[in-house]
Design an enzyme around this catalytic site. Structure first.
Site, PDB file in Angstrom:
ATOM      1  CB  VAL A 193      -0.974   0.011   1.210  1.00 33.22           C
ATOM      2  CG1 VAL A 193      -1.866   1.251   1.171  1.00 33.22           C
ATOM      3  CG2 VAL A 193      -1.840  -1.249   1.219  1.00 33.22           C
ATOM      4  CE  LYS A 221      -6.639  -4.499   7.021  1.00 31.81           C
ATOM      5  NZ  LYS A 221      -6.828  -4.995   5.676  1.00 31.81           N
ATOM      6  CD  GLU A 246     -13.377   5.982   2.638  1.00 32.74           C
ATOM      7  OE1 GLU A 246     -13.988   7.007   2.943  1.00 32.74           O
ATOM      8  OE2 GLU A 246     -13.893   4.849   2.675  1.00 32.74           O
ATOM      9  CB  VAL A 305     -13.776  -0.468   5.911  1.00 30.89           C
ATOM     10  CG1 VAL A 305     -14.904  -1.440   5.575  1.00 30.89           C
ATOM     11  CG2 VAL A 305     -13.521  -0.450   7.412  1.00 30.89           C
ATOM     12  N   GLY A 320      -0.818  -9.321  -3.685  1.00 31.99           N
ATOM     13  CA  GLY A 320      -0.770  -8.255  -2.677  1.00 31.99           C
ATOM     14  C   GLY A 320      -2.092  -8.039  -1.961  1.00 31.99           C
ATOM     15  CG  ASP A 359      -9.020  -7.997   6.912  1.00 33.12           C
ATOM     16  OD1 ASP A 359      -8.215  -7.118   7.252  1.00 33.12           O
ATOM     17  OD2 ASP A 359      -9.771  -7.880   5.921  1.00 33.12           O
ATOM     18  CE  LYS A 376     -10.765  -4.971   5.520  1.00 33.46           C
ATOM     19  NZ  LYS A 376     -10.480  -5.902   4.419  1.00 33.46           N
ATOM     20  N   GLY A 410      -5.556  -4.621  -2.710  1.00 34.76           N
ATOM     21  CA  GLY A 410      -4.614  -4.403  -3.809  1.00 34.76           C
ATOM     22  C   GLY A 410      -3.979  -3.035  -3.718  1.00 34.76           C
TER      23      GLY A 410
HETATM   24  P1  NDP Z   1       3.169  -4.824   3.548  1.00 36.30           P
HETATM   25  O1  NDP Z   1       3.664  -5.876   4.471  1.00 36.30           O
HETATM   26  O2  NDP Z   1       3.272  -5.038   2.079  1.00 36.30           O
HETATM   27  O3  NDP Z   1       3.892  -3.436   3.874  1.00 36.30           O
HETATM   28  C1  NDP Z   1       4.231  -2.997   5.161  1.00 36.30           C
HETATM   29  C2  NDP Z   1       5.567  -2.263   5.049  1.00 36.30           C
HETATM   30  O4  NDP Z   1       5.842  -1.616   6.286  1.00 36.30           O
HETATM   31  C3  NDP Z   1       6.722  -3.232   4.756  1.00 36.30           C
HETATM   32  O5  NDP Z   1       7.587  -2.678   3.778  1.00 36.30           O
HETATM   33  C4  NDP Z   1       7.397  -3.333   6.118  1.00 36.30           C
HETATM   34  O6  NDP Z   1       8.779  -3.618   6.043  1.00 36.30           O
HETATM   35  C5  NDP Z   1       7.176  -1.935   6.666  1.00 36.30           C
HETATM   36  N1  NDP Z   1       7.297  -1.907   8.114  1.00 36.30           N
HETATM   37  C6  NDP Z   1       6.829  -2.780   9.015  1.00 36.30           C
HETATM   38  N2  NDP Z   1       7.174  -2.409  10.254  1.00 36.30           N
HETATM   39  C7  NDP Z   1       7.896  -1.291  10.136  1.00 36.30           C
HETATM   40  C8  NDP Z   1       8.567  -0.431  11.052  1.00 36.30           C
HETATM   41  N3  NDP Z   1       8.562  -0.678  12.348  1.00 36.30           N
HETATM   42  N4  NDP Z   1       9.240   0.643  10.591  1.00 36.30           N
HETATM   43  C9  NDP Z   1       9.271   0.891   9.270  1.00 36.30           C
HETATM   44  N5  NDP Z   1       8.669   0.110   8.344  1.00 36.30           N
HETATM   45  C10 NDP Z   1       7.993  -0.956   8.768  1.00 36.30           C
HETATM   46  O7  NDP Z   1       1.661  -4.537   3.973  1.00 36.30           O
HETATM   47  P2  NDP Z   1       0.515  -3.889   3.085  1.00 36.30           P
HETATM   48  O8  NDP Z   1       1.027  -2.722   2.357  1.00 36.30           O
HETATM   49  O9  NDP Z   1      -0.211  -4.946   2.342  1.00 36.30           O
HETATM   50  O10 NDP Z   1      -0.496  -3.411   4.239  1.00 36.30           O
HETATM   51  C11 NDP Z   1      -0.228  -2.284   5.029  1.00 36.30           C
HETATM   52  C12 NDP Z   1      -1.463  -1.986   5.875  1.00 36.30           C
HETATM   53  O11 NDP Z   1      -2.557  -1.698   5.010  1.00 36.30           O
HETATM   54  C13 NDP Z   1      -1.938  -3.159   6.728  1.00 36.30           C
HETATM   55  O12 NDP Z   1      -2.515  -2.652   7.908  1.00 36.30           O
HETATM   56  C14 NDP Z   1      -3.015  -3.820   5.890  1.00 36.30           C
HETATM   57  O13 NDP Z   1      -3.959  -4.515   6.656  1.00 36.30           O
HETATM   58  C15 NDP Z   1      -3.633  -2.592   5.256  1.00 36.30           C
HETATM   59  N6  NDP Z   1      -4.334  -2.821   4.002  1.00 36.30           N
HETATM   60  C16 NDP Z   1      -3.746  -3.583   3.008  1.00 36.30           C
HETATM   61  C17 NDP Z   1      -4.389  -3.765   1.812  1.00 36.30           C
HETATM   62  C18 NDP Z   1      -3.805  -4.569   0.707  1.00 36.30           C
HETATM   63  O14 NDP Z   1      -4.520  -4.797  -0.283  1.00 36.30           O
HETATM   64  N7  NDP Z   1      -2.573  -5.032   0.816  1.00 36.30           N
HETATM   65  C19 NDP Z   1      -5.724  -3.159   1.576  1.00 36.30           C
HETATM   66  C20 NDP Z   1      -6.226  -2.365   2.664  1.00 36.30           C
HETATM   67  C21 NDP Z   1      -5.537  -2.220   3.831  1.00 36.30           C
HETATM   68  P3  NDP Z   1       9.253  -5.161   6.054  1.00 36.30           P
HETATM   69  O15 NDP Z   1       8.625  -5.822   4.892  1.00 36.30           O
HETATM   70  O16 NDP Z   1      10.743  -5.058   5.962  1.00 36.30           O
HETATM   71  O17 NDP Z   1       8.789  -5.724   7.351  1.00 36.30           O
HETATM   72  N1  HSE Z   2      -6.275  -8.543   3.275  1.00 32.62           N
HETATM   73  C1  HSE Z   2      -7.298  -7.590   3.061  1.00 32.62           C
HETATM   74  C2  HSE Z   2      -8.303  -8.166   2.100  1.00 32.62           C
HETATM   75  C3  HSE Z   2      -6.729  -6.316   2.503  1.00 32.62           C
HETATM   76  O1  HSE Z   2      -8.005  -9.165   1.450  1.00 32.62           O
HETATM   77  O2  HSE Z   2      -9.413  -7.642   2.021  1.00 32.62           O
HETATM   78  C4  HSE Z   2      -7.750  -5.207   2.363  1.00 32.62           C
HETATM   79  O3  HSE Z   2      -8.154  -4.741   3.616  1.00 32.62           O
END
Ligand code: NDP
Ligand code: HSE
Length: 403
Positions: free
Chosen positions: A12, A100, A124, A127, A182, A196, A200, A297
């Site tokens: 994200v 979330k 936003e 969820v 992703g 999850d 939400k 995504g």
């Molecule tokens: P990812 O694991 O892809 O990304 C998280 C990033 O944050 C990684 O690069 C991670 O590094 C970094 N990170 C973790 N801890 C730390 C820290 N202490 N300091 C600095 N960087 C840190 O997760 P997503 O992007 O998929 O998800 C992020 C959030 O968004 C989550 O809460 C998820 O539930 C939410 N979300 C995700 C969606 C999706 O479709 N993926 C959709 C909606 C919400 P490293 O990998 O080295 O640990």
């Molecule tokens: N893992 C969550 C899903 C990401 O699949 O809906 C979006 O919140």
């Protein structure tokens, strides 16, 4: 110009950077000023990437930089996201998050800090991924008493169920694909066990009624027990199986649950497939309204986060009203929830008569599967179902229905 920081350059977070860079000009127009990414905080290095020169590893740089007035949190999890977000808000920096888990657990506390400091805590993307649902609940549906919110709230599980139904795919293969795309959480148990979706529906219900709904109080069941056979039976009656997060107001108390539900083709959420989410809301004046779009995504989610950044820029020095108090919303005991239940049972002598004796009148479904029978009960409460099921041997599985 607004200077912002992005914490977490994963799926994200990298999407947020891409959206801000790709749509720089139109975003500046809508925000009323340019939005510049000053820092990206992550644990890893990203040599050769567009953010290489802005990458930092020390959170205190963001916290102590007075130029930063908006911070995006896309790290996920509670620790250290909670500590970082709270520190930013206490320093007078608005925060936009997709997390979330954080919002469901600490939403009211973080909103209260934002309100006190005339800044914003916006979520936003927490969820429905890219679907606007938090803003509509806070701003557009305020004339109504919300009677029901039912949603397909998890993209990963909807993707898995769709592939199992349409392509007969193996559960673990499709989960792996959802991870590659992703969609899945870092620990995909949160998706497939329903946690999850539970967070939400807890967020949506808290916003709908203005009081805290603890996700621990919501009955939660995932999709790990759903099989190809369940879809064969469902197809026989023009139905399918979806993971629903639902909350309904019943006599002043909220009935909330997350569970797989068998729905007929006439249900408004029947056609919501793949990674798409759909959220059905019923208000006492408006009636029914639906929200639909990609629920997970990189770019869809990032789009929602950046929309929050634009809102934060537009509302500098002013807290956007979000009513969500720490007072607890009363939850109806799940035992009192009523459904018809789809039940599969092993074949044995006189089993149908025995099932009728405990469940009452049955609607049988024949999908040509050997060695078992399947039926749908009359409407009964969870407690009545559990007691009846305890009086008969051989139940293979049960799915609640919405008809
Ligand atoms: P990812 O694991 O892809 O990304 C998280 C990033 O944050 C990684 O690069 C991670 O590094 C970094 N990170 C973790 N801890 C730390 C820290 N202490 N300091 C600095 N960087 C840190 O997760 P997503 O992007 O998929 O998800 C992020 C959030 O968004 C989550 O809460 C998820 O539930 C939410 N979300 C995700 C969606 C999706 O479709 N993926 C959709 C909606 C919400 P490293 O990998 O080295 O640990
Ligand atoms: N893992 C969550 C899903 C990401 O699949 O809906 C979006 O919140």
């Amino acid at each position: 110009m607004s200077k912002i920081a992005v914490m977490g350059y994963g799926t994200v977070g990298s999407g947020v950077v891409e959206v801000l860079l790709t749509n720089q000009a139109s975003i500046a127009k809508r925000a009323g000023e340019a939005v510049d990414i000053k820092y990206v905080l992550d644990l890893r290095d990203f040599p050769g990437s567009v953010i290489e020169d802005r990458l930092i590893k020390d959170f205190d740089i963001i916290k102590n930089d007075p130029e930063i007035d908006i911070v995006v949190e896309t790290m996920g999890g509670i620790n250290p996201a909670y500590q970082f977000v709270k520190a930013c808000l206490c320093e007078g920096k608005s925060v936009c998050t997709s997390n979330k888990e954080l919002v469901a657990k600490y939403g009211p506390e973080l909103l209260a800090i934002a309100r006190k400091n005339n800044i914003n805590f916006l979520f936003e993307a927490s969820v429905g991924g890219g679907i606007p649902i938090i803003r509509p609940l806070n701003q557009s549906l305020t004339a109504d008493e919300i009677e029901e919110i039912t949603g397909i709230l998890n993209g990963t599980t909807n993707y898995i169920l769709t592939k199992m139904r349409d392509e007969g795919s193996d559960f673990s293969d499709v989960l792996h694909k959802a991870q590659e795309l992703g969609y899945a959480e870092r620990n995909p148990e949160a998706d497939i066990e329903g946690y999850d979706a539970c967070r939400k529906i807890a967020i949506l219900t808290s916003l709908a009624y203005g009081q805290q709904v603890d996700f621990e109080d919501i009955y939660t069941e995932g999709i790990t027990k759903i099989t190809a056979e369940d879809f064969k039976y469902a197809a026989k009656i023009n139905a399918t199986v979806k993971l629903f997060g639902t909350s309904k107001m019943v006599n002043g108390k909220v009935l909330a649950m997350v569970a797989p539900v068998m729905i007929k083709s006439t249900h408004p959420l029947y056609s919501v497939d793949d990674v798409f989410n759909g959220i059905y809301v019923r208000g006492n004046m408006l009636g029914e309204v639906m929200f639909y779009g990609k629920g997970a995504g990189k770019l869809p989610t990032a789009s929602a986060v950046v929309a929050d950044v634009v809102d934060a820029v537009k509302h500098k020095g002013k807290s956007i009203m979000t009513i969500w108090s720490e007072e607890k919303q009363e939850i109806l005991p799940f035992d009192e929830a009523e459904h018809r239940f789809f039940v599969r049972i092993k074949d044995s002598e006189g089993i149908i008569e025995k099932a009728e004796a405990v469940f009452g009148k049955l609607e049988m479904i024949d999908a040509g599967i050997e060695g078992e029978h399947a039926f749908i009960t009359e409407i009964m409460t969870e407690k009545e179902y559990r007691e009846a099921a305890g009086r008969i041997q051989g139940i293979i599985s049960m799915i609640r229905t919405d008809f």
